[in-house]
Write an enzyme that holds these catalytic residues in place. Structure first.
Site, mmCIF file in Angstrom:
data_model
loop_
_atom_site.group_PDB
_atom_site.id
_atom_site.type_symbol
_atom_site.label_atom_id
_atom_site.label_comp_id
_atom_site.label_asym_id
_atom_site.label_seq_id
_atom_site.Cartn_x
_atom_site.Cartn_y
_atom_site.Cartn_z
ATOM 1 N N HIS A 82 0.829 -1.211 0.000
ATOM 2 C CA HIS A 82 0.000 0.000 0.000
ATOM 3 C C HIS A 82 0.865 1.262 0.000
ATOM 4 C CE1 HIS A 82 -3.188 2.808 0.977
ATOM 5 N NE2 HIS A 82 -4.083 1.828 0.915
ATOM 6 N N PRO A 164 7.096 20.897 11.687
ATOM 7 C CA PRO A 164 8.335 21.360 11.064
ATOM 8 C C PRO A 164 8.397 21.041 9.578
ATOM 9 C CG PRO A 164 8.727 19.321 12.243
ATOM 10 C CD PRO A 164 7.319 19.726 12.561
#
Length: 542
Positions: A82, A164
């Site tokens: 996946h 971040p």
């Protein structure tokens, strides 16, 4: 009504049992959260968790799962069929009951902000919570996957919404959003991965690109191979099952497979599925094969059979259909009673259940008798020429019978709300004003229930009249009792409305309600008399 949000986090671990269980336990231990399903995949190396809770608790449950994953999943060692971008790859919030999409957007933003702050990881928003059109879908954000994330984060257009702008090797990034209910649905094929993916490219909305769009809207799809099952799958995400239902996907894949001389061997639902999605598929096959089914459980069984949902693992409706998972006790306390207990409760020294609930039960039983007469005519060799007509008449009768049941408890509940308002304090002007407002609202609510009862019961008269002209004459007395019961139920509803209407101060409201209820009573009495006359004049079979 409880406010319920669903959360379906997808974690990048589907092989290590201890990790899967640790995340599940962290979610399940959250106050106010109910873990409904844990669906791991070996080849995909991914587990889909499904849980529900209030808007407040659902965010905490998702955070608890993420906290557990942060210590247990290292994306540097992750491999699977996946596509993925992070340890907690995708985390959507979905409205279920008593909440709007805006509430789920708020949940997504709160979770994304807290996740980014606590774990210092980049987080992107998608779906209804997205901040940019070019990164509204998961495939758009996940392009390049985990392996391409470090380079992606250097580009200004891929600056995270929260957290971040740095690559966190052990975590990757997380995609958080709000969306409608998505159905993860896989169709099994005895083929290669490449052949399954070829079909996936043909059917998915994205197709092979802008110049070669796919056939089906609101469909995402890829092809992969399940080593543990020794077969391929076309793995599909249905982002709007009302636009493109499951059966449309299944039939389209079957058609494509036939053209390639490939075998389709059933299908699989990953996680949970809405009841409506199962019933939409049942309706399609009922129409296609000219089938007549009324019971919900039979329709579910038909869907499971036609799409081969048992092919990978047993499909248990009570564990797979979200409404069945949430509504363990669907019936109200009165409807759940046996006949003896209901009678004794009515006969007790308490104002509820009273005439309103009894009127609702009477009307319900009347329609039920109509349905019974229809069933005793349908499928009978003597009346085989009436089968098509009985199918037409039985469907609304059976549905209305079920619709009327809810009024038995609703009437008692509405009266209790009024009584609660009447007991409010009135020691000063402010309290007295609030009490009076609550009483007036309670009265209008108590009036609305028998009004709806009368309107719903009266909707069946034309069907019952047609039934009375052709139905099995051996059931004559049953239908006579039935129509008289419906008339009595409507009459009871009328009396309940009138007694409460006297205390309502809104004259415009009282005038409109009285006119409508006078009309409803007239409809019931006229139709009842007409049908009884028809039945009286019919000659028994000899």
């Amino acid at each position: 009504m409880a406010r319920i949000v669903e959360c379906v986090p997808n974690f990048s671990e589907g092989q290590r049992k201890e990790v899967i269980e640790a995340i599940a336990n962290a979610i399940a231990a959250t106050d106010g959260c109910q873990l409904l399903d844990v669906d791991p995949g070996l080849s995909t190396n991914r587990t889909v968790y499904t849980f529900v809770g209030s808007p407040e608790s659902i965010v905490e449950g998702a955070l608890n799962g993420a906290r557990a994953a942060a210590h247990l999943i290292d994306m540097r060692r992750h491999h699977g069929e996946h596509p993925r971008i992070g340890a907690l790859d995708v985390c959507p919030f979905i409205p279920v009951r008593g909440v709007a999409m805006e509430d789920c957007i708020e949940c997504a933003r709160e979770f994304a902000g807290r996740l980014a702050s606590e774990l210092s990881v980049p987080v992107y928003l998608y779906g209804e919570a997205a901040t940019e059109e070019y990164r509204k879908t998961v495939p758009q954000i996940r392009a390049g996957e985990y392996e391409g994330l470090a380079e992606k984060l250097t580009r200004q257009q891929w600056k995270p919404d929260f957290g971040p702008n740095d690559f966190v090797p052990n975590w990757g990034a997380t995609i958080v959003g709000a969306r409608k209910f998505l159905i993860a649905y896989n169709v099994n094929m005895l083929s290669t991965k490449e052949q399954a993916h070829r079909i996936a490219l043909d059917i998915r909305e994205q197709g092979r690109g802008e110049k070669q769009p796919g056939k089906l809207r609101c469909v995402q799809a890829i092809g992969w191979y399940l080593e543990e099952a020794n077969m391929a799958q076309v793995s599909v995400n249905l982002t709007d099952y009302e636009t493109t239902p499951m059966h449309v996907v299944y039939e389209e894949i079957c058609k494509a497979a036939k053209e390639l001389n490939l075998a389709v061997v059933g299908s699989q639902i990953v996680g949970l599925v809405p009841l409506q999605a199962m019933l939409l598929t049942a309706d399609y096959y009922m129409q296609k094969d000219d089938l007549f089914l009324l019971e919900e459980d039979q329709k579910i069984r038909l869907t499971v059979d036609r799409m081969g949902l048992h092919s990978v693992a047993a499909f248990s409706p009570k564990d797979r259909i979200i409404e069945y998972m949430i509504d363990k006790e669907k019936d109200g306390p009165l409807l759940s009673m046996d006949v003896k207990d209901f009678i004794l409760t009515v006969g007790a020294r308490s104002p509820t259940p009273g005439g309103g609930s009894v009127a609702a039960l009477t009307a319900t039983l009347g329609v039920a008798l109509g349905a019974m007469v229809g069933f005793l005519t349908y499928g009978n060799k003597k009346f085989h020429h009436l089968d098509k007509q009985m199918r037409k008449l039985l469907a609304p009768l059976y549905k209305t019978m079920k619709d009327l049941m809810v009024f038995i408890d609703a009437d008692a509940a509405a009266f209790n709300d009024y009584m609660t308002a009447a007991k409010l304090p009135k020691s000063n002007a402010a309290e007295e004003a609030e009490r009076e407002e609550r009483i007036q609202n309670g009265l209008k609510s108590a009036i609305s229930i028998p009004m709806k009862l009368a309107i719903t019961a009266n909707s069946m008269w034309s069907s019952l009249k047609e039934l009375s002209t052709v139905a099995n004459i051996a059931c004559k007395s049953d239908l006579q009792v039935g129509v008289k019961s419906i008339e009595t139920g409507v009459w009871g509803a009328y009396q309940n409305v009138m007694i409460n209407l006297k205390q309502v101060k809104d004259k415009d409201f009282t005038s409109k309600v009285k006119a409508q209820m006078d009309n409803e009573l007239q409809i019931a009495q006229t139709y009842c008399a007409d049908i009884l006359k028809i039945l009286d004049e019919r000659t028994p079979y000899v």
